[in-house]
Scaffold this motif. Structure first.
Motif, short mmCIF file in Angstrom:
data_model
loop_
_atom_site.label_atom_id
_atom_site.label_comp_id
_atom_site.label_asym_id
_atom_site.label_seq_id
_atom_site.Cartn_x
_atom_site.Cartn_y
_atom_site.Cartn_z
N GLN A 148 -4.49 6.60 0.06
CA GLN A 148 -4.38 5.29 -0.57
C GLN A 148 -2.97 5.04 -1.08
N GLN A 149 -2.36 6.07 -1.69
CA GLN A 149 -0.99 5.93 -2.19
C GLN A 149 -0.02 5.70 -1.05
N GLU A 150 -0.20 6.43 0.04
CA GLU A 150 0.69 6.26 1.20
C GLU A 150 0.53 4.87 1.80
N ALA A 151 -0.71 4.37 1.83
CA ALA A 151 -0.94 3.03 2.37
C ALA A 151 -0.27 1.97 1.49
N GLN A 152 -0.32 2.16 0.17
CA GLN A 152 0.30 1.22 -0.76
C GLN A 152 1.82 1.28 -0.70
N GLN A 153 2.36 2.48 -0.41
CA GLN A 153 3.81 2.66 -0.40
C GLN A 153 4.38 2.59 1.01
#
Length: 164
Positions: A148-153
């Motif tokens: 999720q963090q990678e998708a957001q960033q």
């Protein structure tokens, strides 16, 4: 015919060594706490670090921190870094992550639990036996949060060590 068959490497898994990397016990409010009511509240913090030693050897360090308070006073803090060296070879990449992030910590946890229990008793407190931890679930949650963090960033963050 045998020449055309693709050779798959033999899977190997072994525990080379299990050891305490670091340990700490603090009881900042003793002996005052021994004289009052014992109504503790505890918190447990887990973290896993993975160190690639060489081609097929990994050091997995399970960090366990237990903090016990009575009211607003800290009764004790126990920190244990329980480590192991594991030989892991022949596993596909998608299986290596769960082995290092879940299976190896689950093998180390009973050792860490024993160290915590022994230190607490030696500190003259009632025995504390940590409950079983589902490292498979923690690893899956961590992978989901990281995705999720990678998708957001935008996926630009470098991979980090597995942490629980």
């Amino acid at each position: 015919m045998a020449d055309k068959q693709q050779q798959t490497p033999e899977r190997q898994f072994s525990v080379q060594r299990v050891y305490i990397k670091d340990v700490s016990f603090e009881s900042p409010n003793a002996p005052e706490l021994f004289r009052g009511d014992w109504t503790p509240k505890h918190s447990l913090n887990l973290n896993t670090r993975i160190n690639d030693l060489d081609k097929d050897h990994y050091e997995v360090v399970l960090e366990v921190t237990v903090t016990v308070k009575v009211g607003d006073k800290t009764a004790f803090i126990v920190e244990v870094q329980q480590a192991g060296i594991f030989n892991i070879a022949g596993f596909p990449e998608q299986e290596l992550g769960p082995m290092l992030g879940a299976y190896c910590p689950s093998l180390l946890f009973p050792y860490a639990r024993e160290v915590v229990s022994d230190l607490v008793v030696k500190g003259s407190f009632p025995q504390l036996v940590l409950q079983h931890v589902n490292f498979d679930m923690l690893f899956a949650q961590h992978q989901q949060q990281r995705a999720q963090q990678e998708a957001q960033q935008g996926g630009t963050e470098p991979a980090e060590a597995v942490q629980h």
